[in-house]
Design an enzyme around this catalytic site. Structure first.
Site, PDB file in Angstrom:
ATOM      1  N   ASN A 168     -29.730   3.587 -30.294  1.00 49.43           N
ATOM      2  CA  ASN A 168     -30.823   4.546 -30.170  1.00 49.43           C
ATOM      3  C   ASN A 168     -31.825   3.960 -29.179  1.00 49.43           C
ATOM      4  O   ASN A 168     -32.203   2.795 -29.289  1.00 49.43           O
ATOM      5  CB  ASN A 168     -31.505   4.773 -31.525  1.00 49.43           C
ATOM      6  CG  ASN A 168     -30.599   5.505 -32.505  1.00 49.43           C
ATOM      7  OD1 ASN A 168     -29.842   6.392 -32.114  1.00 49.43           O
ATOM      8  ND2 ASN A 168     -30.667   5.137 -33.779  1.00 49.43           N
TER       9      ASN A 168
ATOM     10  N   HIS B 226     -30.306  -3.004 -30.690  1.00 47.66           N
ATOM     11  CA  HIS B 226     -29.323  -3.229 -31.751  1.00 47.66           C
ATOM     12  C   HIS B 226     -28.277  -2.149 -31.648  1.00 47.66           C
ATOM     13  O   HIS B 226     -28.579  -0.983 -31.392  1.00 47.66           O
ATOM     14  CB  HIS B 226     -29.977  -3.225 -33.132  1.00 47.66           C
ATOM     15  CG  HIS B 226     -30.932  -2.092 -33.347  1.00 47.66           C
ATOM     16  ND1 HIS B 226     -32.209  -2.102 -32.837  1.00 47.66           N
ATOM     17  CD2 HIS B 226     -30.791  -0.910 -33.991  1.00 47.66           C
ATOM     18  CE1 HIS B 226     -32.822  -0.978 -33.170  1.00 47.66           C
ATOM     19  NE2 HIS B 226     -31.975  -0.227 -33.865  1.00 47.66           N
ATOM     20  N   LEU B 227     -27.045  -2.568 -31.866  1.00 49.48           N
ATOM     21  CA  LEU B 227     -25.911  -1.655 -31.828  1.00 49.48           C
ATOM     22  C   LEU B 227     -25.526  -1.342 -33.267  1.00 49.48           C
ATOM     23  O   LEU B 227     -25.142  -2.239 -34.026  1.00 49.48           O
ATOM     24  CB  LEU B 227     -24.748  -2.337 -31.090  1.00 49.48           C
ATOM     25  CG  LEU B 227     -23.486  -1.519 -30.873  1.00 49.48           C
ATOM     26  CD1 LEU B 227     -23.766  -0.265 -30.060  1.00 49.48           C
ATOM     27  CD2 LEU B 227     -22.433  -2.375 -30.163  1.00 49.48           C
ATOM     28  N   HIS B 228     -25.681  -0.071 -33.660  1.00 43.02           N
ATOM     29  CA  HIS B 228     -25.226   0.346 -34.989  1.00 43.02           C
ATOM     30  C   HIS B 228     -23.702   0.432 -34.969  1.00 43.02           C
ATOM     31  O   HIS B 228     -23.119   0.997 -34.035  1.00 43.02           O
ATOM     32  CB  HIS B 228     -25.771   1.737 -35.330  1.00 43.02           C
ATOM     33  CG  HIS B 228     -27.250   1.827 -35.499  1.00 43.02           C
ATOM     34  ND1 HIS B 228     -27.860   1.801 -36.725  1.00 43.02           N
ATOM     35  CD2 HIS B 228     -28.245   1.975 -34.586  1.00 43.02           C
ATOM     36  CE1 HIS B 228     -29.174   1.932 -36.579  1.00 43.02           C
ATOM     37  NE2 HIS B 228     -29.431   2.033 -35.285  1.00 43.02           N
TER      38      HIS B 228
ATOM     39  N   GLY C  91     -34.687   8.094 -32.166  1.00 42.88           N
ATOM     40  CA  GLY C  91     -34.541   7.477 -33.480  1.00 42.88           C
ATOM     41  C   GLY C  91     -34.724   5.976 -33.514  1.00 42.88           C
ATOM     42  O   GLY C  91     -34.547   5.358 -34.568  1.00 42.88           O
ATOM     43  N   GLN C  92     -35.080   5.360 -32.373  1.00 40.79           N
ATOM     44  CA  GLN C  92     -35.271   3.904 -32.397  1.00 40.79           C
ATOM     45  C   GLN C  92     -36.557   3.562 -33.147  1.00 40.79           C
ATOM     46  O   GLN C  92     -37.633   4.088 -32.831  1.00 40.79           O
ATOM     47  CB  GLN C  92     -35.332   3.324 -30.974  1.00 40.79           C
ATOM     48  CG  GLN C  92     -35.404   1.798 -30.976  1.00 40.79           C
ATOM     49  CD  GLN C  92     -35.329   1.176 -29.582  1.00 40.79           C
ATOM     50  OE1 GLN C  92     -35.339   1.882 -28.573  1.00 40.79           O
ATOM     51  NE2 GLN C  92     -35.253  -0.150 -29.545  1.00 40.79           N
TER      52      GLN C  92
ATOM     53  N   ASP D  81     -26.940  -3.430 -42.263  1.00 38.28           N
ATOM     54  CA  ASP D  81     -28.181  -2.649 -42.242  1.00 38.28           C
ATOM     55  C   ASP D  81     -28.741  -2.584 -43.658  1.00 38.28           C
ATOM     56  O   ASP D  81     -28.010  -2.405 -44.634  1.00 38.28           O
ATOM     57  CB  ASP D  81     -27.907  -1.245 -41.699  1.00 38.28           C
ATOM     58  CG  ASP D  81     -29.182  -0.514 -41.320  1.00 38.28           C
ATOM     59  OD1 ASP D  81     -29.383  -0.283 -40.113  1.00 38.28           O
ATOM     60  OD2 ASP D  81     -29.975  -0.173 -42.225  1.00 38.28           O
ATOM     61  N   ILE D  82     -30.057  -2.719 -43.785  1.00 29.48           N
ATOM     62  CA  ILE D  82     -30.697  -2.751 -45.104  1.00 29.48           C
ATOM     63  C   ILE D  82     -30.673  -1.378 -45.775  1.00 29.48           C
ATOM     64  O   ILE D  82     -30.794  -1.292 -46.999  1.00 29.48           O
ATOM     65  CB  ILE D  82     -32.150  -3.275 -44.965  1.00 29.48           C
ATOM     66  CG1 ILE D  82     -32.653  -3.818 -46.291  1.00 29.48           C
ATOM     67  CG2 ILE D  82     -33.088  -2.214 -44.425  1.00 29.48           C
ATOM     68  CD1 ILE D  82     -33.936  -4.636 -46.166  1.00 29.48           C
TER      69      ILE D  82
HETATM   70  P1  AMP Z   1     -33.122   2.252 -35.298  1.00 25.17           P
HETATM   71  O1  AMP Z   1     -33.774   3.336 -36.122  1.00 25.17           O
HETATM   72  O2  AMP Z   1     -32.016   2.715 -34.414  1.00 25.17           O
HETATM   73  O3  AMP Z   1     -34.178   1.444 -34.564  1.00 25.17           O
HETATM   74  O4  AMP Z   1     -32.418   1.284 -36.341  1.00 25.17           O
HETATM   75  C1  AMP Z   1     -33.122   0.305 -37.043  1.00 25.17           C
HETATM   76  C2  AMP Z   1     -32.285  -0.040 -38.238  1.00 25.17           C
HETATM   77  O5  AMP Z   1     -32.763  -1.265 -38.768  1.00 25.17           O
HETATM   78  C3  AMP Z   1     -32.346   1.004 -39.354  1.00 25.17           C
HETATM   79  O6  AMP Z   1     -31.039   1.508 -39.613  1.00 25.17           O
HETATM   80  C4  AMP Z   1     -32.921   0.211 -40.526  1.00 25.17           C
HETATM   81  O7  AMP Z   1     -32.353   0.580 -41.768  1.00 25.17           O
HETATM   82  C5  AMP Z   1     -32.575  -1.210 -40.151  1.00 25.17           C
HETATM   83  N1  AMP Z   1     -33.421  -2.244 -40.736  1.00 25.17           N
HETATM   84  C6  AMP Z   1     -34.768  -2.240 -40.834  1.00 25.17           C
HETATM   85  N2  AMP Z   1     -35.204  -3.366 -41.400  1.00 25.17           N
HETATM   86  C7  AMP Z   1     -34.096  -4.117 -41.664  1.00 25.17           C
HETATM   87  C8  AMP Z   1     -33.890  -5.397 -42.265  1.00 25.17           C
HETATM   88  N3  AMP Z   1     -34.905  -6.155 -42.715  1.00 25.17           N
HETATM   89  N4  AMP Z   1     -32.618  -5.840 -42.392  1.00 25.17           N
HETATM   90  C9  AMP Z   1     -31.589  -5.098 -41.958  1.00 25.17           C
HETATM   91  N5  AMP Z   1     -31.725  -3.881 -41.384  1.00 25.17           N
HETATM   92  C10 AMP Z   1     -32.959  -3.404 -41.246  1.00 25.17           C
END
Ligand code: AMP
Length: 113
Positions: A86, A99-101, A92-93, A29-30
């Site tokens: 999410n 995507h699975l955190h 929070g999505q 995750d970034i």
């Molecule tokens: P969600 O809020 O559950 O939709 O999670 C989206 C996730 O994507 C967040 O934790 C962001 O930090 C992550 N994210 C957004 N842009 C990028 C990216 N370019 N590379 C990696 N992770 C990202």
């Protein structure tokens, strides 16, 4: 293609990939919220968990197994880790490609915020 995670899967946007096969890709995750914060995504575009169908059952299972494998490789199998989907903005999505955190490396409170 206007989906961020489709573009990462396609290699158009760089990401720190930690695992991939023909069906799923995992990358850091970034904006990590813990020492381990990996996202496991399917190569195919599925907007939310509401769009998952029985045809996706094996894919979702594979995402979860990838999460456990990555966590184990990083030493979290016994210490513990958390997996989160999410679903929708209210939960929070922010990226509408499922995507699975995979989170670990610090104490994780329950219930989550
Ligand atoms: P969600 O809020 O559950 O939709 O999670 C989206 C996730 O994507 C967040 O934790 C962001 O930090 C992550 N994210 C957004 N842009 C990028 C990216 N370019 N590379 C990696 N992770 C990202």
């Amino acid at each position: 293609m206007d989906c961020l995670f489709c573009r990462i899967v396609a290699g158009e946007i760089p990401a720190a990939r930690v695992f991939e096969n023909d069906r799923v890709v995992a990358f850091d995750d970034i904006a990590p919220i813990a020492p381990m914060h990996v996202l496991v995504v399917p190569r195919t575009h599925i907007a939310t968990l509401n769009d998952v169908t029985p045809d996706h059952d094996a894919l979702i299972g594979e995402m979860l197994r990838a999460a456990a494998t990555i966590a184990a490789e990083r030493g979290y199998a016994e210490r513990g880790f958390r997996t989160v989907f999410n679903c929708q903005a209210g939960a929070g999505q922010s990226v509408f490609h499922i995507h699975l955190h995979v989170i670990g490396g610090r104490p994780l409170a329950w219930p989550p915020g």
